[in-house]
Write a protein that holds these residues in place. Structure first.
Motif, PDB file in Angstrom:
ATOM      1  N   ILE A   1      69.805  36.615 -35.938  1.00 49.28           N
ATOM      2  CA  ILE A   1      70.927  37.534 -36.107  1.00 49.28           C
ATOM      3  C   ILE A   1      72.013  37.032 -35.159  1.00 49.28           C
ATOM      4  CG2 ILE A   1      71.730  39.918 -35.910  1.00 49.28           C
ATOM      5  CD1 ILE A   1      68.775  40.777 -36.338  1.00 49.28           C
ATOM      6  N   VAL A   2      73.098  36.517 -35.736  1.00 47.67           N
ATOM      7  CA  VAL A   2      74.136  35.858 -34.942  1.00 47.67           C
ATOM      8  C   VAL A   2      75.521  36.223 -35.458  1.00 47.67           C
ATOM      9  CG1 VAL A   2      72.665  33.872 -34.353  1.00 47.67           C
ATOM     10  CG2 VAL A   2      74.086  33.778 -36.389  1.00 47.67           C
ATOM     11  N   ARG A   3      76.494  35.981 -34.594  1.00 47.44           N
ATOM     12  CA  ARG A   3      77.891  36.101 -35.015  1.00 47.44           C
ATOM     13  C   ARG A   3      78.702  35.071 -34.248  1.00 47.44           C
ATOM     14  NH1 ARG A   3      81.446  38.612 -31.527  1.00 47.44           N
ATOM     15  NH2 ARG A   3      80.520  39.849 -29.863  1.00 47.44           N
ATOM     16  N   LEU A   4      79.837  34.712 -34.824  1.00 47.89           N
ATOM     17  CA  LEU A   4      80.772  33.849 -34.118  1.00 47.89           C
ATOM     18  C   LEU A   4      81.477  34.684 -33.062  1.00 47.89           C
ATOM     19  CD1 LEU A   4      82.388  31.893 -37.085  1.00 47.89           C
ATOM     20  CD2 LEU A   4      80.697  31.047 -35.460  1.00 47.89           C
ATOM     21  N   ALA A   5      81.758  34.080 -31.922  1.00 47.26           N
ATOM     22  CA  ALA A   5      82.423  34.804 -30.836  1.00 47.26           C
ATOM     23  C   ALA A   5      83.777  35.351 -31.294  1.00 47.26           C
ATOM     24  CB  ALA A   5      82.591  33.897 -29.627  1.00 47.26           C
ATOM     25  N   THR A   6      84.391  34.687 -32.265  1.00 50.49           N
ATOM     26  CA  THR A   6      85.719  35.092 -32.726  1.00 50.49           C
ATOM     27  C   THR A   6      85.668  36.089 -33.885  1.00 50.49           C
ATOM     28  OG1 THR A   6      85.757  33.170 -34.183  1.00 50.49           O
ATOM     29  CG2 THR A   6      86.790  32.923 -32.012  1.00 50.49           C
ATOM     30  N   GLU A   7      84.465  36.422 -34.338  1.00 54.57           N
ATOM     31  CA  GLU A   7      84.306  37.335 -35.476  1.00 54.57           C
ATOM     32  C   GLU A   7      83.561  38.590 -35.042  1.00 54.57           C
ATOM     33  OE1 GLU A   7      85.438  36.621 -38.629  1.00 54.57           O
ATOM     34  OE2 GLU A   7      86.259  34.729 -37.899  1.00 54.57           O
ATOM     35  N   ARG A   8      83.704  39.641 -35.833  1.00 57.92           N
ATOM     36  CA  ARG A   8      83.029  40.895 -35.515  1.00 57.92           C
ATOM     37  C   ARG A   8      81.705  41.067 -36.264  1.00 57.92           C
ATOM     38  NH1 ARG A   8      86.268  43.979 -32.585  1.00 57.92           N
ATOM     39  NH2 ARG A   8      85.448  46.039 -33.037  1.00 57.92           N
ATOM     40  N   GLY A   9      81.587  40.468 -37.438  1.00 59.35           N
ATOM     41  CA  GLY A   9      80.417  40.680 -38.281  1.00 59.35           C
ATOM     42  C   GLY A   9      79.227  39.832 -37.880  1.00 59.35           C
ATOM     43  N   TRP A  10      78.039  40.391 -38.103  1.00 60.24           N
ATOM     44  CA  TRP A  10      76.781  39.719 -37.794  1.00 60.24           C
ATOM     45  C   TRP A  10      76.163  39.149 -39.067  1.00 60.24           C
ATOM     46  CZ3 TRP A  10      74.931  39.203 -32.843  1.00 60.24           C
ATOM     47  CH2 TRP A  10      75.579  39.958 -31.864  1.00 60.24           C
ATOM     48  N   SER A  11      75.604  37.950 -38.972  1.00 65.20           N
ATOM     49  CA  SER A  11      74.909  37.293 -40.074  1.00 65.20           C
ATOM     50  C   SER A  11      73.408  37.392 -39.845  1.00 65.20           C
ATOM     51  CB  SER A  11      75.303  35.817 -40.154  1.00 65.20           C
ATOM     52  OG  SER A  11      76.677  35.695 -40.422  1.00 65.20           O
ATOM     53  N   LEU A  12      72.682  37.417 -40.962  1.00 65.08           N
ATOM     54  CA  LEU A  12      71.228  37.524 -40.915  1.00 65.08           C
ATOM     55  C   LEU A  12      70.604  36.376 -41.684  1.00 65.08           C
ATOM     56  CD1 LEU A  12      68.530  39.004 -40.398  1.00 65.08           C
ATOM     57  CD2 LEU A  12      69.060  40.437 -42.383  1.00 65.08           C
ATOM     58  N   GLU A  13      69.674  35.685 -41.031  1.00 65.77           N
ATOM     59  CA  GLU A  13      68.932  34.595 -41.648  1.00 65.77           C
ATOM     60  C   GLU A  13      67.468  34.736 -41.228  1.00 65.77           C
ATOM     61  OE1 GLU A  13      69.035  29.748 -41.664  1.00 65.77           O
ATOM     62  OE2 GLU A  13      69.256  30.756 -39.741  1.00 65.77           O
ATOM     63  N   VAL A  14      66.564  34.543 -42.192  1.00 63.83           N
ATOM     64  CA  VAL A  14      65.133  34.527 -41.909  1.00 63.83           C
ATOM     65  C   VAL A  14      64.614  33.155 -42.333  1.00 63.83           C
ATOM     66  CG1 VAL A  14      62.894  35.582 -42.392  1.00 63.83           C
ATOM     67  CG2 VAL A  14      64.952  37.020 -42.274  1.00 63.83           C
ATOM     68  N   VAL A  15      63.925  32.485 -41.405  1.00 61.94           N
ATOM     69  CA  VAL A  15      63.388  31.153 -41.660  1.00 61.94           C
ATOM     70  C   VAL A  15      61.870  31.231 -41.578  1.00 61.94           C
ATOM     71  CG1 VAL A  15      63.401  28.729 -40.943  1.00 61.94           C
ATOM     72  CG2 VAL A  15      65.443  30.145 -40.579  1.00 61.94           C
ATOM     73  N   ASN A  16      61.198  30.710 -42.621  1.00 63.56           N
ATOM     74  CA  ASN A  16      59.730  30.731 -42.598  1.00 63.56           C
ATOM     75  C   ASN A  16      59.202  29.485 -41.893  1.00 63.56           C
ATOM     76  OD1 ASN A  16      59.496  28.581 -44.481  1.00 63.56           O
ATOM     77  ND2 ASN A  16      59.323  29.973 -46.203  1.00 63.56           N
ATOM     78  N   GLU A  17      57.885  29.406 -41.770  1.00 65.24           N
ATOM     79  CA  GLU A  17      57.254  28.316 -41.018  1.00 65.24           C
ATOM     80  C   GLU A  17      57.447  26.955 -41.663  1.00 65.24           C
ATOM     81  OE1 GLU A  17      53.065  29.855 -42.951  1.00 65.24           O
ATOM     82  OE2 GLU A  17      53.407  30.023 -40.822  1.00 65.24           O
TER      83      GLU A  17
END
Length: 81
Positions: free
Chosen positions: A29-45
């Motif tokens: 769960i990350v966001r760019l320092a210059t943006e307000r919105g959070w992105s979601l990514e799930v990575v499997n093994e």
């Protein structure tokens, strides 16, 4: 060709690795320092990534979306092809 500096990435404290039904998942769960919105990514093994198209207002909303998908679809939703 020159590129500018890499944008600063802010990682939520809700990002984590977990194992369920013998499957290891990494929740990013990350966001760019210059943006307000959070992105979601799930990575499997196996390195297969599932990325939500939506951008979330808070990291808690992104985490809730992951937990809802896990509850509704099970870990199989993140196994990929």
């Amino acid at each position: 060709m020159e590129f500018g500096p890499e944008p600063e990435l802010i990682e939520s404290p809700l990002s984590r690795s977990m194992e369920q039904a013998g499957v290891r998942l990494t929740i990013n769960i990350v966001r760019l320092a210059t943006e307000r919105g959070w992105s979601l990514e799930v990575v499997n093994e196996h390195g297969t990534s599932t990325v939500w198209d939506d951008v979330f207002d808070t990291d808690r909303e992104a985490d809730a979306a992951f937990r809802n998908a896990l509850n509704e679809e099970g870990v199989e939703a993140f196994l990929g092809k």
